[in-house]
Write a protein that holds these residues in place. Structure first.
Motif, PDB file in Angstrom:
ATOM      1  N   UNK A   1      -4.599   1.694  -7.262  1.00  8.30           N
ATOM      2  CA  UNK A   1      -4.061   0.349  -7.493  1.00  8.30           C
ATOM      3  C   UNK A   1      -3.785   0.206  -8.992  1.00  8.30           C
ATOM      4  N   UNK A   2      -2.537  -0.122  -9.373  1.00  7.77           N
ATOM      5  CA  UNK A   2      -2.235  -0.204 -10.804  1.00  7.77           C
ATOM      6  C   UNK A   2      -2.929  -1.390 -11.464  1.00  7.77           C
ATOM      7  N   UNK A   3      -3.409  -1.198 -12.671  1.00 10.60           N
ATOM      8  CA  UNK A   3      -4.209  -2.230 -13.345  1.00 10.60           C
ATOM      9  C   UNK A   3      -3.477  -2.997 -14.423  1.00 10.60           C
ATOM     10  N   UNK A   4      -2.140  -2.982 -14.381  1.00  6.81           N
ATOM     11  CA  UNK A   4      -1.403  -3.773 -15.380  1.00  6.81           C
ATOM     12  C   UNK A   4      -0.507  -4.777 -14.669  1.00  6.81           C
ATOM     13  N   UNK A   5      -0.242  -5.866 -15.373  1.00  8.96           N
ATOM     14  CA  UNK A   5       0.541  -6.957 -14.797  1.00  8.96           C
ATOM     15  C   UNK A   5       1.912  -6.477 -14.343  1.00  8.96           C
ATOM     16  N   UNK A   6       2.617  -5.756 -15.207  1.00  5.76           N
ATOM     17  CA  UNK A   6       3.994  -5.388 -14.852  1.00  5.76           C
ATOM     18  C   UNK A   6       4.057  -4.453 -13.652  1.00  5.76           C
ATOM     19  N   UNK A   7       3.022  -3.702 -13.382  1.00  2.00           N
ATOM     20  CA  UNK A   7       3.069  -2.814 -12.199  1.00  2.00           C
ATOM     21  C   UNK A   7       2.492  -3.488 -10.951  1.00  2.00           C
ATOM     22  N   UNK A   8       1.425  -4.253 -11.128  1.00  2.00           N
ATOM     23  CA  UNK A   8       0.762  -4.830  -9.946  1.00  2.00           C
ATOM     24  C   UNK A   8       1.462  -6.098  -9.448  1.00  2.00           C
TER      25      UNK A   8
ATOM     26  N   UNK B   1       0.843  -1.201   0.000  1.00  2.00           N
ATOM     27  CA  UNK B   1       0.000   0.000   0.000  1.00  2.00           C
ATOM     28  C   UNK B   1       0.873   1.244   0.000  1.00  2.00           C
ATOM     29  N   UNK B   2       1.989   1.191   0.734  1.00  5.50           N
ATOM     30  CA  UNK B   2       2.916   2.336   0.759  1.00  5.50           C
ATOM     31  C   UNK B   2       3.483   2.577  -0.635  1.00  5.50           C
ATOM     32  N   UNK B   3       3.846   1.482  -1.329  1.00  7.12           N
ATOM     33  CA  UNK B   3       4.397   1.611  -2.684  1.00  7.12           C
ATOM     34  C   UNK B   3       3.337   2.211  -3.616  1.00  7.12           C
ATOM     35  N   UNK B   4       2.100   1.720  -3.502  1.00  4.75           N
ATOM     36  CA  UNK B   4       1.023   2.212  -4.373  1.00  4.75           C
ATOM     37  C   UNK B   4       0.778   3.703  -4.112  1.00  4.75           C
ATOM     38  N   UNK B   5       0.874   4.096  -2.863  1.00  5.75           N
ATOM     39  CA  UNK B   5       0.665   5.510  -2.545  1.00  5.75           C
ATOM     40  C   UNK B   5       1.809   6.357  -3.121  1.00  5.75           C
ATOM     41  N   UNK B   6       3.032   5.861  -2.928  1.00  4.15           N
ATOM     42  CA  UNK B   6       4.191   6.639  -3.384  1.00  4.15           C
ATOM     43  C   UNK B   6       4.311   6.694  -4.899  1.00  4.15           C
ATOM     44  N   UNK B   7       4.177   5.522  -5.537  1.00  5.92           N
ATOM     45  CA  UNK B   7       4.447   5.474  -6.981  1.00  5.92           C
ATOM     46  C   UNK B   7       3.222   5.691  -7.861  1.00  5.92           C
ATOM     47  N   UNK B   8       2.029   5.392  -7.330  1.00  4.74           N
ATOM     48  CA  UNK B   8       0.842   5.455  -8.189  1.00  4.74           C
ATOM     49  C   UNK B   8      -0.245   6.361  -7.596  1.00  4.74           C
TER      50      UNK B   8
END
Ligand code: SF4
Length: 342
Positions: A103-110, A92-99
């Motif tokens: 929540x990213x909706x692609x395989x390479x990010x999620x 969740x911290x990564x999603x907040x910082x980077x996105x």
């Protein structure tokens, strides 16, 4: 395998038979993600109240990312496999910082977020984003093994590729999320492990195992080694109305939880001497034994106990014990402790 026919029948069956579960009320990627993490290794009925409490407390990615890990573990307390909670918090911290909290909706990010493996990625991306990834969990493998009379053991890692391939071929690209949930639901409600209810199954005319009258032969499994039995000594140390608790290392089994000093008893070592030794190792304190509190049995599915002391420790009052996340095994005797000394 008549994939087209299977998809149509399954979808129809799912629409009228699916259970009304709280995480099915919304397609929010965050809600789907939390539910899938909890559902890994845990039964639906156990998950429901935990899911509801978790979502009420941490309603979005930001709420979770900014929470204290200890609070997250406290809500997770009793659900087991605590690495799931720690990773979810980290992710969740990564999603907040980077996105920006989305929540990213692609395989390479999620897929590469902490704690997200192929299963979680396929489930979240298909259910919340409609992406065409098949899920392959225990329920799905069992259904596929029976439908196609697959001879590979479901619990052998090298078979995964074959089950995944069969799931890819069967996947409904028009609505992959609904399809994935339908296969899992069929496995949970009809094509059950012990006794599948083939009479009620929407896929009976497409099932190879049923056609050959060999349903009981599938899925094939490899024999697992017996669960070992370990003896642990748990030291409940009392001083001036307080008790000693130690924090387990962040990594590993029950990581980050608090517990009474605990360790394996050595060969030929009595539980009493083990307690004295363990408290010395973990908190560098010399203690003497007064009496035995109780004996309990507790099962962990996997087991690796080693506390490389000295640990982080604290003296806490009995009324404070509830503020700390403890492993389930400790909860078996905390009420007894409070009744005797609280
Ligand atoms: S017919 Fe029976 S064995 Fe085959 S998929 Fe349905 S419930 Fe499972």
């Amino acid at each position: 395998m008549d994939s087209g026919k299977i998809r149509v029948r399954l979808k129809k069956w799912y629409q009228k038979s699916k259970r009304p579960l709280p995480w099915r009320e919304s397609k929010s990627p965050y809600f789907v993600w939390v539910s899938e993490v909890m559902l890994q290794q845990t039964q639906v009925n156990t998950v429901i109240p935990y899911y509801q409490r978790f979502i009420a407390r941490f309603p979005d990615v930001r709420g979770l990312a900014e929470a204290d890990l200890q609070d997250v573990l406290k809500i997770w307390e009793g659900l087991g496999y605590y690495a799931r909670a720690r990773n979810l918090h980290k992710a969740a911290k990564v999603v907040l910082e980077l996105h920006g909290g989305q929540v990213p909706g692609t395989w390479d990010k999620f897929r590469y977020l902490p704690g997200v493996g192929d299963y979680i990625a396929s489930a979240v991306l298909s259910i919340a984003f409609g992406r065409p990834y098949p899920v392959v969990d225990g329920n799905v493998k069992r259904v596929l093994a029976r439908l196609t009379a697959m001879d590979l053991p479901v619990n052998q890692s090298s078979s995964y590729r074959n089950f995944h391939q069969a799931a890819v071929e069967l996947l409904d690209h028009d609505d992959p999320g609904e399809f994935n949930q339908a296969v899992m639901e069929l496995g949970a409600l009809v094509c059950k492990p012990g006794k599948p209810d083939c009479q009620a199954c929407p896929l009976q005319s497409c099932c190879l195992a049923l056609d050959r009258n060999q349903v009981a032969m599938y899925p094939k499994t490899l024999q697992r080694p017996k669960t070992p039995l370990h003896h642990l000594a748990v030291a409940v140390i009392l001083k001036d109305g307080k008790t000693l608790i130690v924090r387990r290392p962040e990594k590993g089994l029950l990581g980050g939880l608090w517990e009474f000093p605990t360790g394996r008893t050595g060969q030929d070592e009595s539980p009493e001497s083990a307690c004295v030794r363990i408290v010395k190792e973990q908190a560098n304190l010399k203690v003497s034994i007064q009496s035995k509190l109780t004996g309990i049995r507790h099962a962990y599915t996997h087991f690796k106990m080693k506390l490389d002391g000295p640990a982080d420790y604290r003296w806490v009052g009995f009324d404070e014990l509830n503020n700390y996340p403890f492993p389930k095994a400790n909860h078996k005797f905390i009420p007894m402790l409070i009744a005797q000394h609280g």
